[in-house]
Write a protein that holds these residues in place. Structure first.
Motif, mmCIF file in Angstrom:
data_model
loop_
_atom_site.group_PDB
_atom_site.id
_atom_site.type_symbol
_atom_site.label_atom_id
_atom_site.label_comp_id
_atom_site.label_asym_id
_atom_site.label_seq_id
_atom_site.Cartn_x
_atom_site.Cartn_y
_atom_site.Cartn_z
ATOM 1 N N MET A 1 0.700 -1.191 0.057
ATOM 2 C CA MET A 1 -0.238 -0.105 0.051
ATOM 3 C C MET A 1 0.769 1.368 -0.029
ATOM 4 N N ILE A 2 0.717 2.104 -0.714
ATOM 5 C CA ILE A 2 1.209 3.507 -0.976
ATOM 6 C C ILE A 2 0.555 4.281 0.033
ATOM 7 N N ARG A 3 1.572 5.029 0.960
ATOM 8 C CA ARG A 3 1.174 5.696 1.837
ATOM 9 C C ARG A 3 1.442 7.310 1.623
ATOM 10 N N THR A 4 0.391 8.005 1.110
ATOM 11 C CA THR A 4 0.728 9.458 0.901
ATOM 12 C C THR A 4 -0.827 9.954 1.195
ATOM 13 N N PRO A 5 -0.865 11.306 1.609
ATOM 14 C CA PRO A 5 -2.225 11.715 1.550
ATOM 15 C C PRO A 5 -2.648 12.345 0.226
ATOM 16 N N ASN A 6 -1.811 12.364 -0.668
ATOM 17 C CA ASN A 6 -2.299 12.762 -2.092
ATOM 18 C C ASN A 6 -2.712 11.878 -2.915
ATOM 19 N N ILE A 7 -3.956 11.539 -2.721
ATOM 20 C CA ILE A 7 -4.475 10.414 -3.914
ATOM 21 C C ILE A 7 -5.754 11.466 -4.636
ATOM 22 N N GLN A 8 -5.778 10.839 -5.945
ATOM 23 C CA GLN A 8 -6.722 11.568 -6.677
ATOM 24 C C GLN A 8 -6.748 10.549 -8.008
ATOM 25 N N SER A 9 -8.259 10.682 -8.337
ATOM 26 C CA SER A 9 -8.463 9.800 -9.277
ATOM 27 C C SER A 9 -7.846 10.503 -10.724
ATOM 28 N N LEU A 10 -7.750 9.465 -11.645
ATOM 29 C CA LEU A 10 -7.231 9.697 -13.111
ATOM 30 C C LEU A 10 -8.150 10.833 -13.742
ATOM 31 N N THR A 11 -9.528 10.619 -13.217
ATOM 32 C CA THR A 11 -10.426 11.411 -14.015
ATOM 33 C C THR A 11 -10.186 13.139 -13.759
ATOM 34 N N GLU A 12 -10.061 13.179 -12.254
ATOM 35 C CA GLU A 12 -9.869 14.376 -11.707
ATOM 36 C C GLU A 12 -8.475 15.026 -12.084
ATOM 37 N N PHE A 13 -7.597 14.186 -12.375
ATOM 38 C CA PHE A 13 -6.266 14.493 -12.609
ATOM 39 C C PHE A 13 -6.384 15.272 -14.404
ATOM 40 N N GLN A 14 -7.044 14.258 -14.859
ATOM 41 C CA GLN A 14 -7.367 14.923 -16.302
ATOM 42 C C GLN A 14 -7.893 16.226 -16.464
ATOM 43 N N ARG A 15 -9.003 16.424 -15.584
ATOM 44 C CA ARG A 15 -9.826 17.694 -15.421
ATOM 45 C C ARG A 15 -8.975 18.804 -15.011
ATOM 46 N N ASN A 16 -7.749 18.598 -14.316
ATOM 47 C CA ASN A 16 -7.049 19.726 -13.584
ATOM 48 C C ASN A 16 -5.506 19.404 -13.724
ATOM 49 N N THR A 17 -5.058 18.881 -14.894
ATOM 50 C CA THR A 17 -3.760 18.572 -15.114
ATOM 51 C C THR A 17 -2.741 19.652 -14.597
ATOM 52 N N LYS A 18 -3.011 20.888 -15.105
ATOM 53 C CA LYS A 18 -2.194 21.920 -14.881
ATOM 54 C C LYS A 18 -1.719 22.435 -13.627
ATOM 55 N N ALA A 19 -3.152 22.658 -12.928
ATOM 56 C CA ALA A 19 -2.858 23.150 -11.500
ATOM 57 C C ALA A 19 -2.240 21.792 -10.655
ATOM 58 N N THR A 20 -2.701 20.633 -11.115
ATOM 59 C CA THR A 20 -2.180 19.667 -10.075
ATOM 60 C C THR A 20 -0.581 19.268 -10.195
ATOM 61 N N LEU A 21 -0.104 19.637 -11.459
ATOM 62 C CA LEU A 21 1.344 19.699 -11.726
ATOM 63 C C LEU A 21 1.952 20.641 -11.017
ATOM 64 N N GLU A 22 1.621 21.788 -10.929
ATOM 65 C CA GLU A 22 2.105 22.853 -10.439
ATOM 66 C C GLU A 22 1.801 22.650 -8.737
ATOM 67 N N GLU A 23 0.944 22.130 -8.329
ATOM 68 C CA GLU A 23 0.994 21.557 -6.851
ATOM 69 C C GLU A 23 2.047 20.351 -6.434
ATOM 70 N N ILE A 24 2.033 19.787 -7.513
ATOM 71 C CA ILE A 24 3.317 18.617 -7.033
ATOM 72 C C ILE A 24 4.705 19.465 -7.273
ATOM 73 N N ALA A 25 4.899 20.200 -8.237
ATOM 74 C CA ALA A 25 6.185 21.012 -8.106
ATOM 75 C C ALA A 25 6.465 21.717 -7.005
ATOM 76 N N ARG A 26 5.472 22.370 -6.554
ATOM 77 C CA ARG A 26 5.326 23.335 -5.350
ATOM 78 C C ARG A 26 5.721 22.378 -3.991
ATOM 79 N N SER A 27 4.940 21.524 -3.770
ATOM 80 C CA SER A 27 5.158 20.664 -2.585
ATOM 81 C C SER A 27 6.131 19.494 -2.765
ATOM 82 N N GLY A 28 6.598 19.072 -3.656
ATOM 83 C CA GLY A 28 7.517 18.004 -3.789
ATOM 84 C C GLY A 28 6.962 16.633 -3.521
ATOM 85 N N ASP A 29 5.467 16.697 -3.102
ATOM 86 C CA ASP A 29 4.941 15.363 -2.764
ATOM 87 C C ASP A 29 4.542 14.654 -3.823
ATOM 88 N N PRO A 30 4.638 13.305 -4.048
ATOM 89 C CA PRO A 30 4.238 12.548 -5.020
ATOM 90 C C PRO A 30 2.330 12.536 -4.917
#
Length: 102
Positions: A1-30
């Motif tokens: 099991m992967i332990r991270t608080p950052n879990i998102q459906s692929l559908t949600e990621f597809q809807r908000n790709t740019k914002a999600t990528l910016e958040e990943i870059a900002r936080s450094g969290d997977p």
């Protein structure tokens, strides 16, 4: 099991790709991407991924040193001159009888 608080459906990621990528870059969290509620992929910032690779390499070196220390303690060593002779002999055998050595 992967332990991270950052879990998102692929559908949600597809809807908000740019914002999600910016958040990943900002936080450094997977981010774990799910399909039908199951983890399918982990998305990670490139810099964070490189740090992970660097840490793995560092741990591999540490383990190699520990193994070498165990070999020394157990007497599984030979003098350097003997090791060099063995290596040269193996090289000559691989090259075959027609090769010339220096």
């Amino acid at each position: 099991m992967i332990r991270t608080p950052n879990i998102q459906s692929l559908t949600e990621f597809q809807r908000n790709t740019k914002a999600t990528l910016e958040e990943i870059a900002r936080s450094g969290d997977p981010l774990v991407l799910t399909v039908n509620g199951r983890a399918q992929a982990v998305l990670q910032d490139a810099a964070a991924y490189q740090r992970l690779l660097d840490k793995i390499e560092e741990l591999e070196v540490i383990e190699a040193v520990r193994q070498a220390e165990r070999d020394i303690a157990a007497g599984r060593t030979i003098p350097l001159a003997d090791a060099v002779k063995q290596i040269r002999s193996r090289i000559r055998r691989r090259r075959g009888p027609d090769s010339t050595s220096k």
